[in-house]
Design an enzyme around this catalytic site. Structure first.
Site, PDB file in Angstrom:
ATOM      1  N   LYS A  54      -1.976  14.012   4.349  1.00 50.25           N
ATOM      2  CA  LYS A  54      -1.357  15.319   4.555  1.00 50.25           C
ATOM      3  C   LYS A  54      -2.243  16.433   4.032  1.00 50.25           C
ATOM      4  O   LYS A  54      -2.412  17.459   4.670  1.00 50.25           O
ATOM      5  CB  LYS A  54      -0.009  15.338   3.826  1.00 50.25           C
ATOM      6  CG  LYS A  54       0.748  16.648   3.930  1.00 50.25           C
ATOM      7  CD  LYS A  54       1.396  16.752   5.274  1.00 50.25           C
ATOM      8  CE  LYS A  54       2.053  18.082   5.536  1.00 50.25           C
ATOM      9  NZ  LYS A  54       2.089  18.362   6.988  1.00 50.25           N
ATOM     10  N   HIS A 111     -15.181  18.656  35.691  1.00 51.73           N
ATOM     11  CA  HIS A 111     -16.456  18.418  35.025  1.00 51.73           C
ATOM     12  C   HIS A 111     -16.421  17.179  34.140  1.00 51.73           C
ATOM     13  O   HIS A 111     -17.160  17.101  33.161  1.00 51.73           O
ATOM     14  CB  HIS A 111     -16.839  19.655  34.202  1.00 51.73           C
ATOM     15  CG  HIS A 111     -17.002  20.880  35.034  1.00 51.73           C
ATOM     16  ND1 HIS A 111     -18.021  21.033  35.954  1.00 51.73           N
ATOM     17  CD2 HIS A 111     -16.235  21.982  35.133  1.00 51.73           C
ATOM     18  CE1 HIS A 111     -17.885  22.204  36.559  1.00 51.73           C
ATOM     19  NE2 HIS A 111     -16.800  22.803  36.089  1.00 51.73           N
ATOM     20  N   GLU A 134      -2.024  11.481  16.561  1.00 55.08           N
ATOM     21  CA  GLU A 134      -1.730  11.300  15.131  1.00 55.08           C
ATOM     22  C   GLU A 134      -0.627  10.277  14.897  1.00 55.08           C
ATOM     23  O   GLU A 134      -0.753   9.427  14.026  1.00 55.08           O
ATOM     24  CB  GLU A 134      -1.253  12.632  14.510  1.00 55.08           C
ATOM     25  CG  GLU A 134      -2.345  13.582  14.105  1.00 55.08           C
ATOM     26  CD  GLU A 134      -1.777  14.890  13.555  1.00 55.08           C
ATOM     27  OE1 GLU A 134      -2.270  15.341  12.526  1.00 55.08           O
ATOM     28  OE2 GLU A 134      -0.848  15.471  14.163  1.00 55.08           O
TER      29      GLU A 134
HETATM   30  C1  G6P Z   1      -4.613  17.155   7.649  1.00 54.25           C
HETATM   31  C2  G6P Z   1      -3.158  17.113   8.084  1.00 54.25           C
HETATM   32  C3  G6P Z   1      -2.959  18.020   9.300  1.00 54.25           C
HETATM   33  C4  G6P Z   1      -3.411  19.435   8.961  1.00 54.25           C
HETATM   34  C5  G6P Z   1      -4.859  19.456   8.451  1.00 54.25           C
HETATM   35  C6  G6P Z   1      -5.212  20.822   7.870  1.00 54.25           C
HETATM   36  O1  G6P Z   1      -5.406  16.595   8.629  1.00 54.25           O
HETATM   37  O2  G6P Z   1      -2.769  15.794   8.419  1.00 54.25           O
HETATM   38  O3  G6P Z   1      -1.594  18.030   9.657  1.00 54.25           O
HETATM   39  O4  G6P Z   1      -3.307  20.229  10.101  1.00 54.25           O
HETATM   40  O5  G6P Z   1      -5.017  18.508   7.395  1.00 54.25           O
HETATM   41  O6  G6P Z   1      -4.431  21.029   6.732  1.00 54.25           O
HETATM   42  P1  G6P Z   1      -3.976  22.428   6.197  1.00 54.25           P
HETATM   43  O7  G6P Z   1      -3.118  22.094   5.017  1.00 54.25           O
HETATM   44  O8  G6P Z   1      -5.228  23.153   5.790  1.00 54.25           O
HETATM   45  O9  G6P Z   1      -3.251  23.138   7.268  1.00 54.25           O
END
Ligand code: G6P
Length: 607
Positions: free
Chosen positions: A602, A504, A488
């Site tokens: 985010k 594997h 990321e």
């Molecule tokens: C995005 C964010 C991640 C997060 C994911 C799920 O990809 O960048 O950091 O883990 O969403 O988001 P949530 O708010 O459901 O945990």
């Protein structure tokens, strides 16, 4: 993902909108725009890149009492000024949109045949033209918006402004979040309260399908079919929604170092060394848990990894079958109907569209007991779930999730203990786990002190193209989270494998240029992971080991990082800290934008 902010005020709205956009930056975006009313007209300014690029283009003396602004995360059409929002129709209607209009192609053809010219590649542009179309047919602003939204399919949060109605803003919420902020002689709209916390602490959280009409001193809400709706105003402690770095260089760094405190808040008032307190999930939850025979978890990204940890705990300590699915896959793998099921969603934001869609699907097709482990009170997942346990991590701004993950794990451990209590586990075992969980914040704090060790590990990684993470049992989901953090924010390709799968496939990739991070437990998996590490070392792979063992014969040239030892089921949580900081320091060495990694958002509010 995209962010909306808008308002009608007595004072100058322009700086409020710009500050709101800055506060929405954490959601992830690639362009920004603002539309505000001037004496006679509307000024529309857009920019590719960051909000400060937009600011540079703004007239320094700009003043206005009504406006909307937007940060765009591209879905349909490249990031560009043309595709940035707000979109205008005929210089009359201005729209900022979050979500996806699924029938935009049909609407485009229809509007083109009516003589409208489309300027962008977006799905969003049709909305303004549709409203303008109905206005040209004689409808007023309110009715044109109501008529237009009845034609839209998909997910949309909207802020709409009409040049000819300088006192009113209209907001719409349909499967994409939108909140209303109320002030003294001023009213606001935003995708989340973060954007508005400097101007108000009073919010109305709209329900799906609601439309809001804002003027300076009035907020009225109705459903899509025009029926008046009452939405309570809630006071929120806006001091928590600060965007202050408190001396850290990045929000991610700050949030990693806040973890002992965040876990403390997650546990506060919920646990004693005898176990969890009754009622922490809401009244009657324990009674309903008694019947539970299956657990289904749905989550995305980092939150999915937290779910995978609970899966191991559930099997080992409860003997309850637990399945974990990605939000984007759950409903499409045609889940077999189960009875006596706890359907648990895990989410930092509470707004992840795939997770939310899965919860709605499960509620429609089955009758599970629903619980969400979530960091944002009043979010869509909290409102759709029968029960909620807030992680209390405080706002997480860095796109890469850190403190949210560790507090999710602490909360999942509270759930484990509650289930053990309900199902009649031995009080001694419960006591043992509970007292170790209470010690977790101190152990996290100790782990955070070893920054030099993590910086040294980062030096081994930052020039590499790929890194392999290995773990077994409970450490495998943690290895996956470690790989996710690295890719990321540092853009280094990273994969995680269970140690047993090495032979594997991934072993073919190992040579002197391939660093391997192996998570080494002090349990029954030790001998087997040791063999895996030997297999890597024999092919000249550089191995960094992380685990609670003091001395290790595994000490390959990457070195060993010793973390504090606790109960086997909790030790993987401590292991998260070195992985987060190794990724963070690697990203610093690479010079990437740590808090806003390219292409990522985010809060992912589209499916
Ligand atoms: C995005 C964010 C991640 C997060 C994911 C799920 O990809 O960048 O950091 O883990 O969403 O988001 P949530 O708010 O459901 O945990």
């Amino acid at each position: 993902m995209c962010g909306i902010v808008g308002g009608v005020t007595e004072r100058n709205i322009v700086p409020i909108l710009i500050e709101g956009l800055h506060r929405l930056e954490y959601r992830g975006y690639d362009s920004a725009g603002i539309a505000y009313r001037t004496e006679e007209n509307v000024s529309l300014v857009k920019s590719l890149g960051r909000v400060h690029d937009l600011e540079k283009k703004l007239d320094k003396k700009a003043t206005s009492n009504i406006g909307i602004a937007h940060t765009r995360w591209a879905t349909h059409g490249i990031p560009s000024e043309k595709n940035a929002h707000p979109h205008a129709s005929n210089k009359n209607i201005y729209v900022a949109h979050n979500g996806i209009i699924e029938n935009h192609e049909d609407l485009k053809s229809e509007l083109k045949s009516e003589g409208f010219k489309l300027y962008s590649q977006t799905d969003s542009e049709v909305i303004g033209h549709l409203i303008e179309f109905y206005k040209q047919r004689g409808m007023d602003f309110d009715s044109s918006v109501m008529k237009a939204i009845s034609r839209l399919k998909g997910a949309f949060a909207l802020a709409v402004m009409d040049k000819n109605d300088p006192e009113t803003l209209i907001g719409v919420r349909q499967s994409s979040p939108l909140v209303v902020g109320e002030g003294f002689d001023e009213s606001f709209l935003a995708s989340d309260i973060m954007a508005l916390s400097p101007v108000t602490n009073k919010f109305k959280f709209l329900e799906d399908g609601q439309v809001v009409f804002l003027s300076k001193d009035k907020v009225s809400i109705c459903s899509k079919d025009g029926r008046a709706a009452k939405v309570p105003t809630k006071e929120v402690d806006s001091t928590a929604y600060t965007n202050d770095l408190s001396g850290y260089n990045h929000f991610m760094e700050k949030e990693i170092f806040e973890q002992p405190e965040s876990v403390q808040s997650a546990l506060e008032g919920r646990i004693t060394n005898k176990g969890t307190r009754e009622g922490i999930f809401g009244a009657g939850f324990e009674k309903k848990l008694k019947n539970i025979e299956n657990i289904q978890i749905v989550a995305c990204g980092t939150s999915y990894h937290a779910g995978r940890i609970f899966e191991y705990w559930s099997h080992k300590f409860l003997g309850i079958n637990c399945r974990v699915d990605y939000g984007s896959e759950y409903q499409y793998q045609e889940p077999v109907k189960t009875k006596k099921t706890l359907l648990m969603t895990i989410s930092q934001s509470g707004e992840t569209a795939d997770t939310l869609a899965s919860l709605k699907f499960a509620k429609k097709t089955d009758d599970p007991l629903t619980l969400t482990i979530c960091n944002v009170a009043n979010s869509s997942l909290c409102r759709e779930s029968e029960y909620t346990l807030l992680t209390n991590a405080g706002p997480e701004i860095g796109v890469a999730s850190t403190k949210a993950f560790v507090t999710q794990l602490a909360c999942l451990n509270l759930l484990l203990l509650t289930l053990m209590q309900v199902k009649g586990a031995k009080p001694g075992t419960i006591k043992n786990i509970a007292s170790s969980l209470i010690e977790l914040p101190d152990q996290l704090a100790k782990t955070l002190k070893m920054t030099d060790t993590y910086k040294a590990a980062a030096k081994l990684l930052f020039k590499r193209h790929s890194t392999l993470f290995l773990g077994r049992g409970l450490y495998f989901p943690i290895a996956r989270e470690g790989a996710l953090k690295l890719k990321e924010i540092s853009y280094i390709h990273a994969e995680a494998y269970p140690g047993g799968e090495l032979k594997h496939g991934p072993l073919a990739m190992i040579d002197k240029n391939m660093p391997v991070i192996a998570l080494v437990p002090d349990n029954e998996h030790l001998d087997k992971i040791t063999s895996n590490i030997e297999e890597v070392a024999a092919r000249k792979g550089k191995v960094i080991t992380i685990g609670p063992l003091k001395k290790t014969t595994l000490n390959k040239d990457g070195g060993h990082i010793k973390i504090p030892k606790t109960l086997d089921l909790l030790n993987p949580i401590i292991c998260v800290v070195p992985l987060q900081l190794i990724s963070y320091y690697t990203a610093l060495l690479k010079g990437t934008d740590v808090d806003k990694p390219r292409n990522l958002a985010k809060s992912v509010t589209v499916e």
